[in-house]
Design an enzyme around this catalytic site. Structure first.
Site, mmCIF file in Angstrom:
data_model
loop_
_atom_site.group_PDB
_atom_site.id
_atom_site.type_symbol
_atom_site.label_atom_id
_atom_site.label_comp_id
_atom_site.label_asym_id
_atom_site.label_seq_id
_atom_site.Cartn_x
_atom_site.Cartn_y
_atom_site.Cartn_z
ATOM 1 N N LYS A 111 -13.500 -16.447 42.817
ATOM 2 C CA LYS A 111 -12.674 -17.629 43.076
ATOM 3 C C LYS A 111 -11.715 -17.349 44.232
ATOM 4 O O LYS A 111 -11.586 -18.129 45.154
ATOM 5 C CB LYS A 111 -11.913 -17.990 41.799
ATOM 6 N N GLU A 124 -12.719 -5.264 43.363
ATOM 7 C CA GLU A 124 -14.005 -4.817 42.815
ATOM 8 C C GLU A 124 -15.157 -5.581 43.464
ATOM 9 O O GLU A 124 -16.156 -4.991 43.894
ATOM 10 C CB GLU A 124 -14.048 -5.048 41.285
ATOM 11 N N GLY A 144 -10.630 -18.960 36.189
ATOM 12 C CA GLY A 144 -11.764 -18.029 36.222
ATOM 13 C C GLY A 144 -12.477 -17.920 34.881
ATOM 14 O O GLY A 144 -13.704 -18.008 34.803
ATOM 15 N N ARG A 145 -11.706 -17.772 33.813
ATOM 16 C CA ARG A 145 -12.327 -17.551 32.502
ATOM 17 C C ARG A 145 -12.914 -18.826 31.900
ATOM 18 O O ARG A 145 -13.513 -18.793 30.829
ATOM 19 C CB ARG A 145 -11.328 -16.889 31.545
ATOM 20 N N GLU A 167 -6.781 -13.174 27.665
ATOM 21 C CA GLU A 167 -6.157 -13.439 28.969
ATOM 22 C C GLU A 167 -5.371 -14.754 28.907
ATOM 23 O O GLU A 167 -4.353 -14.919 29.572
ATOM 24 C CB GLU A 167 -7.220 -13.480 30.080
ATOM 25 N N HIS A 174 -23.279 -1.476 10.190
ATOM 26 C CA HIS A 174 -23.480 -0.029 10.111
ATOM 27 C C HIS A 174 -22.475 0.713 10.982
ATOM 28 O O HIS A 174 -22.686 1.878 11.312
ATOM 29 C CB HIS A 174 -24.914 0.310 10.513
ATOM 30 N N LYS A 204 -3.839 -5.860 39.897
ATOM 31 C CA LYS A 204 -4.677 -5.909 41.105
ATOM 32 C C LYS A 204 -3.873 -5.435 42.318
ATOM 33 O O LYS A 204 -4.363 -4.694 43.162
ATOM 34 C CB LYS A 204 -5.158 -7.343 41.367
HETATM 35 O O1 F6P Z 1 -9.236 -10.447 35.579
HETATM 36 C C1 F6P Z 1 -8.279 -11.206 36.225
HETATM 37 C C2 F6P Z 1 -8.887 -12.291 36.995
HETATM 38 O O2 F6P Z 1 -7.865 -12.884 37.716
HETATM 39 C C3 F6P Z 1 -9.614 -13.298 36.118
HETATM 40 O O3 F6P Z 1 -8.813 -14.330 35.698
HETATM 41 C C4 F6P Z 1 -10.725 -13.715 36.998
HETATM 42 O O4 F6P Z 1 -11.746 -14.283 36.238
HETATM 43 C C5 F6P Z 1 -11.103 -12.408 37.653
HETATM 44 O O5 F6P Z 1 -9.864 -11.782 37.893
HETATM 45 C C6 F6P Z 1 -11.904 -12.501 38.908
HETATM 46 O O6 F6P Z 1 -11.223 -13.172 39.927
HETATM 47 P P1 F6P Z 1 -11.980 -13.763 41.169
HETATM 48 O O7 F6P Z 1 -12.996 -14.741 40.664
HETATM 49 O O8 F6P Z 1 -10.925 -14.401 42.019
HETATM 50 O O9 F6P Z 1 -12.652 -12.633 41.898
#
Ligand code: F6P
Length: 529
Positions: free
Chosen positions: A201, A207, A259-260, A345, A376, A494
């Site tokens: 987003k 990452e 995002g979530r 979150e 189990h 971050k």
């Molecule tokens: O994990 C934190 C977060 O901000 C989430 O809310 C989001 O889904 C994720 O990082 C990834 O963010 P982006 O889609 O901006 O890379």
């Protein structure tokens, strides 16, 4: 409209719930079932192909009445209307919250949502049919989704859950910055038949960009044009363009989709590639049905509202800190991880909507694993441990491939909720002392669970199930008087990671607390040895 700012503990219902809790806290469910042999009739909801049995909870009719009164005291109806009508309820980020708009029926869609879905449809169909090809003219066989958090968990969950609906494309998910996993995947795939879907987003997530760089280089090393092999999903189009993605290969996301909560948007592109656009639309349709149920059903028969209230009952009155989700189907293995982001979150907050620290518990800890595997593993603690873990059992009446084995799976599903509720008496308190271990074999039961029994795992029912948990999360955050749609805690992490990354690259550790500095220096010293 901004959301009301009511401290839930100051409502009349909360006071009454507290008194009621003292009356019923030691009541045993076994007794309640004995007293009322038709108890289940009072505590179940049948909706579409869902049956939710919540009778195995430490509740009476009065508990539900008071919990519903709590929802009314804080005017939950107004909150639901504010959510669904697109009020700016994500006030800390000054945004609307409109993931429900993404799954509206075509006649109710906004122009931008309709256009994005059209773009997704055309793209997925041309990739699946093999009309859209890579640089060397070969059709795509593999898709790599690069994203993290909401840009990974939801799409990955749905892709796995709908594995039986999959076409010839193999979709892989890369989220963590773990080069060993990446190398493994690269070794398995042919670059010329691989499509990379970058999902971010913000288009600034460390990452995702770092992982994408690796695959970009891989494509280049294989003599391929990256613009033929990489597409992006983002709300930061300028940044995606700067990265070298052509505008027509960028799929939009909007500020009003967190995002979530984004798997319903173009973030679900990899899912749609895997199962085809028609199935993706069915997923949206299932979610839309749950939205209608949530919007239009009285609280007592409203599945997300009831599940949210029960969870508040345990979290805030019994002080049970965690709850589990146990799906009895391997294809939902990802569900606990996905729900951890949605729930924790969203509601892992300790400041209320007036800006004051809360004086009550908020977000529950959620965890789980598929049944029967979890039986189990951690079920021993469920049955005989000192902690009580209210659990959602999710099962399906019909498997995708009919088999006698399914009865065995479901026998376990039903047996566990029965055992948790009834327990098993030992005989150590009688004169019969033949079994010296009897005391260890007793379990007291009275452990709560909800049973969510669904006809079949289909794109539609999956959409409804995921929307159910989204709305449950909303109801809880609303009642707890917190803002559920920001995530400043994660964002701070971050920023710090980016700073430390620069220090590691420069081989120079700056000012940190002594523990962090000690660890960083140890890492730097030893990594090159
Ligand atoms: O994990 C934190 C977060 O901000 C989430 O809310 C989001 O889904 C994720 O990082 C990834 O963010 P982006 O889609 O901006 O890379």
């Amino acid at each position: 409209m901004s959301l009301p700012k009511n401290n839930p503990t100051e409502t009349q219902a909360w006071q009454k719930l507290r008194e009621h809790f003292y009356e019923v806290q030691f009541v045993k469910m076994q007794e309640l079932f004995k007293e009322n042999p038709t108890r289940v009739n009072d505590f179940n909801i049948v909706w579409n192909d869902f049956l939710v049995d919540f009778s195995k909870n430490r509740i009476t009719g009065k508990t539900i009445d008071l919990l519903v009164q709590l929802a009314e005291d804080v005017d939950l109806k107004a909150g639901i209307n504010a959510l669904l009508s697109g009020e700016t309820i994500n006030e800390t980020e000054d945004r609307k919250v409109l993931h429900t708009d993404l799954r509206k029926k075509p006649e109710n869609q906004t122009e931008e949502v309709a256009a994005a879905l059209k773009q997704m449809q055309q793209f997925t169909e041309s990739v699946i049919l093999g009309d859209l090809k890579g640089s060397t003219g070969k059709a795509f066989t593999d898709v790599i989704n690069i994203g993290i958090g909401g840009s990974d968990l939801g799409p990955k969950l749905v892709t796995e859950a709908l594995a039986d609906y999959k076409n010839h494309l193999n979709v892989h998910y890369i989220s963590n910055i773990d080069n060993d996993t990446i190398e493994c995947l690269k070794n398995k795939l042919q670059a010329e038949t691989t499509l990379v879907v970058m999902v971010s987003k913000s288009f600034t997530t460390l990452e995702t960009i770092s992982n994408a760089d690796i695959f970009k280089n891989w494509l280049l090393q294989n003599g391929l044009k990256t613009q033929d092999h990489i597409v992006a999903v983002s709300s930061n189009i300028p940044e995606a363009v700067k990265y070298g993605i052509e505008t027509q290969n960028i799929f939009p996301m909007w500020d009003y989709v967190g995002g979530r909560y984004s798997l319903w948007s173009a973030v679900g592109l990899s899912t749609a590639l895997s199962v085809g656009f028609a199935n993706f639309e069915k997923l949206l349709n299932g979610a839309n049905k749950m939205d209608q149920h949530f919007a239009n059903t009285p609280f007592k028969e409203n599945i997300p509202v009831i599940l949210a209230l029960l969870s508040i009952w345990y979290n805030n009155f019994f002080c049970f800190e965690t709850e589990a989700v146990v799906p009895y189907v391997d294809k939902l293995k990802m569900l606990p991880a996905y729900l951890q982001q949605v729930i924790m979150e969203s509601n892992g907050k300790s400041v209320d909507r007036s800006g004051s620290p809360v004086n009550y518990e908020t977000g529950t800890i959620v965890w789980g694993e598929v049944g029967t595997n979890s039986q189990h593993a951690f079920f021993q603690l469920f049955h005989q441990g000192t902690k009580i873990i209210p659990t959602d059992f999710i099962g399906f009446i019909k498997p995708f491939y009919s088999s006698d084995l399914h009865d065995l799976l479901m026998a376990n599903f039903f047996a566990q909720t029965e055992a948790l509720m009834n327990g098993k008496e030992g005989n150590y308190h009688t004169d019969d002392d033949t079994d010296k271990n009897a005391v260890y074999k007793e379990f007291k039961g009275n452990r709560p669970s909800n049973t969510i029994l669904i006809n079949k795992l289909t794109p539609e029912s999956l959409g409804s199930l995921l929307a159910l948990y989204e709305h449950k999360t909303f109801v809880q955050g609303y009642i707890w008087n917190i803002y559920s749609f920001d995530q400043f805690g994660v964002e701070y992490g971050k920023v710090l990671a980016n700073n430390i990354k620069s220090e590691l690259q420069a081989n120079e550790i700056k000012k940190h607390d002594c523990s962090t500095a000690f660890l960083l220096n140890h890492y730097l010293k030893n990594k090159s040895e």
